[in-house]
Design an enzyme around this catalytic site. Structure first.
Site, PDB file in Angstrom:
ATOM      1  N   LYS A 131       0.846  -1.201   0.000  1.00 42.21           N
ATOM      2  CA  LYS A 131       0.000   0.000   0.000  1.00 42.21           C
ATOM      3  C   LYS A 131       0.881   1.250   0.000  1.00 42.21           C
ATOM      4  O   LYS A 131       1.914   1.271   0.686  1.00 42.21           O
ATOM      5  CB  LYS A 131      -0.902  -0.035   1.236  1.00 42.21           C
ATOM      6  CG  LYS A 131      -1.941   1.066   1.315  1.00 42.21           C
ATOM      7  CD  LYS A 131      -2.824   0.869   2.545  1.00 42.21           C
ATOM      8  CE  LYS A 131      -3.903   1.926   2.679  1.00 42.21           C
ATOM      9  NZ  LYS A 131      -4.763   1.720   3.855  1.00 42.21           N
ATOM     10  N   SER A 156      -9.770  -0.718   7.014  1.00 42.83           N
ATOM     11  CA  SER A 156      -9.164  -0.573   5.685  1.00 42.83           C
ATOM     12  C   SER A 156      -8.444  -1.789   5.128  1.00 42.83           C
ATOM     13  O   SER A 156      -8.095  -1.790   3.953  1.00 42.83           O
ATOM     14  CB  SER A 156      -8.210   0.614   5.681  1.00 42.83           C
ATOM     15  OG  SER A 156      -8.946   1.783   5.468  1.00 42.83           O
ATOM     16  N   SER A 208      -9.581   1.622   2.844  1.00 44.65           N
ATOM     17  CA  SER A 208      -8.732   2.370   1.944  1.00 44.65           C
ATOM     18  C   SER A 208      -7.674   1.521   1.233  1.00 44.65           C
ATOM     19  O   SER A 208      -7.070   1.995   0.272  1.00 44.65           O
ATOM     20  CB  SER A 208      -8.040   3.497   2.723  1.00 44.65           C
ATOM     21  OG  SER A 208      -7.231   2.957   3.743  1.00 44.65           O
TER      22      SER A 208
HETATM   23  N1  GLN Z   1     -13.079   3.989   6.218  1.00 48.23           N
HETATM   24  C1  GLN Z   1     -12.542   4.414   7.481  1.00 48.23           C
HETATM   25  C2  GLN Z   1     -12.152   5.865   7.396  1.00 48.23           C
HETATM   26  O1  GLN Z   1     -12.341   6.450   6.365  1.00 48.23           O
HETATM   27  C3  GLN Z   1     -11.369   3.558   7.866  1.00 48.23           C
HETATM   28  C4  GLN Z   1     -10.162   3.863   7.076  1.00 48.23           C
HETATM   29  C5  GLN Z   1      -8.968   3.051   7.483  1.00 48.23           C
HETATM   30  O2  GLN Z   1      -9.084   2.018   8.126  1.00 48.23           O
HETATM   31  N2  GLN Z   1      -7.806   3.549   7.135  1.00 48.23           N
HETATM   32  O3  GLN Z   1     -11.661   6.433   8.327  1.00 48.23           O
END
Ligand code: GLN
Length: 486
Positions: free
Chosen positions: A79, A178, A154
């Site tokens: 990532k 994410s 994400s």
């Molecule tokens: N979707 C969640 C957010 O936007 C979690 C994102 C993540 O785990 N990095 O904060």
């Protein structure tokens, strides 16, 4: 031949060890597959072909000398929020579009020491804020199961790359879901380790008390292999744990007889797609058949506060963490002005996307004088209550079972105008980061051709039990073996 990128780590490892396949061949297969499918999938911000081929050659030398480890010669997508020395690390943000880190994140060093081959840096929501990769400043990744739908986020790029056979495994990060939600959306296995299990050094910070790095793989066995390579104490991360590491790969006995598993009813939330709930319940029934004792009537009443708590704590930490992007030290810098303040303002105005700005505003508000006690401190108190509820549940149960996401992958564009709908994608995954416990998402079937995930939540530092359950399920089913037709 481009099918070798679809092997599991274990399968690839066997072929490499018996010299039926070389790492250079395997890596070339993945790079060829990337060339084939990237025009449709868009999983990578950067493809590091040259580096990959160099690392593959080195891996082949190690293997030839009999010095291979489980990940030696295996292609991985990382990532794009983990620092890679000499390879652009953008966080899918204009702010870091041209940032080339002078050092490796600890996990990247560990992968390197294990002999893994990095094929590229995977797309993500900008600064890991989002659930669909639509917040990437560059492009949206498509779900390999249906190009019109999101891969989740994400870590959507890494999950899609694994699902599409562009690499053998991926590394993601998980602050509120994410790793697990994209794993669910792309029908792969994704683990968020216990907070502190894996070093965060070199992971570009979003919300430091919630962020964890973890694997995206084709099955639980692979997940254990990657965890064994990346876990452990790191003097560069004061929150990493000094507790001894079990050999996770050795813990997958396939035997889950007598394990006590609880199903918290609050996770079958209002608005959940009935087919998702049905598939998850069927998967739980399978675990019962395999000898686990299921309690279907568990209650974790504070669950309903998790979303609110997360959207106060995560943005608060983000607003502090992102203060460093001032255009002075590194990253994008607007210089066409005489005033320092204006330069800073313009740098942040042009460098950050809409969702990142929304989070900074939410967090700055919650931390400001007069509101701090009412919002931030209160959220911290409720965080403690949520953690205690998990502690109590784990006095009775060896693990908890829930859906990973209330829905199957949604259409690209569908939730972009409604941040709250987007935030709801993570109702089932956020509480786990708030409590700091580990959880894995595994493929548990399909609804209308789209993947459904089962989430298995464990006691702190007990990744072994949840992976054992995941592995037992995968030995008895073949959802995880289905591949998209892309
Ligand atoms: N979707 C969640 C957010 O936007 C979690 C994102 C993540 O785990 N990095 O904060």
């Amino acid at each position: 031949m481009t099918g070798n990128g679809r092997l599991t780590i274990r399968e690839a490892q066997r072929l490499l060890e018996t010299r039926q396949l070389s790492s250079v061949e395997l890596t070339k297969d993945c790079l060829e597959r990337i060339r084939q499918v990237e025009p449709e999938v868009h999983a990578f911000v950067t493809v590091s072909d040259e580096l990959a081929l160099k690392q593959a050659k080195e891996a082949d030398d190690l293997l030839a000398a009999g010095n291979g480890q489980p990940l030696t010669g295996i292609p991985v997508a990382v990532k794009d929020n983990m620092c890679t020395r000499g390879v652009r690390t953008t966080c899918s943000s204009k702010m870091l579009e041209n940032f080339i880190p002078p050092y490796n994140a600890t996990v990247v060093e560990k992968l390197k020491a294990a002999g893994a081959v990095m094929v590229g840096k995977a797309n993500m929501d900008e600064f890991a804020m989002g659930s669909s990769t639509e917040n990437s400043a560059f492009f949206t990744t498509a779900n390999p199961w249906d190009k019109n739908r999101v891969p989740g986020g994400s870590s959507g790029g890494a999950a899609a790359a694994v699902a599409a056979g562009e690499c053998v495994f991926g590394l993601g990060s998980d602050t509120g879901g994410s790793i697990r939600q994209p794993a669910s959306f792309c029908s792969v296995t994704g683990l968020k380790p216990t907070y502190g299990r894996v070093s965060r050094y070199g992971l570009i910070a979003f919300a430091s008390s919630l962020d964890q790095i973890g694997p995206l793989t084709r099955d639980a066995t692979d997940c254990a292999l990657v965890m064994d390579a990346i876990s452990g104490y790191d003097s560069n991360d004061s929150t990493s744990s000094p507790l001894p590491l079990p050999n996770l790969s050795a813990c997958l006995s396939g035997d889950i007889k007598g394990l006590r598993l609880g199903v918290p009813k609050e996770y079958f939330v209002q608005g959940m797609q009935p087919e998702v709930a049905a598939a998850v319940k069927e998967a739980i029934g399978k675990l019962e058949e395999l000898g686990a004792e299921i309690d279907w009537e568990v209650s974790l009443p504070s669950t309903s506060y998790a979303l609110a708590v997360y959207y106060i704590i995560a943005p608060s930490e983000a607003s502090a963490n992102l203060a460093r992007y001032d255009g002075v030290k590194y990253g994008f810098s607007y210089t066409d002005t005489d005033s320092m303040w204006q330069a800073m303002e313009k740098t942040r105005e042009l460098g950050f996307g809409a969702e990142v700005k929304r989070r900074i505003m939410l967090g700055t508000y919650a931390l400001s004088a007069g509101y701090y006690d009412a919002w931030y401190v209160k959220a911290q108190k409720v965080r403690t209550l949520i953690g205690r509820e998990f502690d109590q549940a784990f006095n009775k149960y060896d693990a908890l079972l829930t859906p990973t996401s209330p829905t199957v992958p949604f259409k690209i564009g569908e939730r972009m105008d409604d941040p709250f709908q987007m935030y709801l994608s993570d109702v089932c995954t956020l509480p786990i980061n708030i409590a700091g416990v580990p959880a894995v998402s595994i493929p548990a079937g399909f609804s209308g051709g789209l993947p459904v995930g089962l989430q298995i939540i464990g006691k702190p530092y007990d990744e072994a039990t949840i992976l054992k359950i995941a592995d037992a399920y995968q030995q008895a089913t073949d959802w995880h073996k289905k591949r998209p037709k892309i």
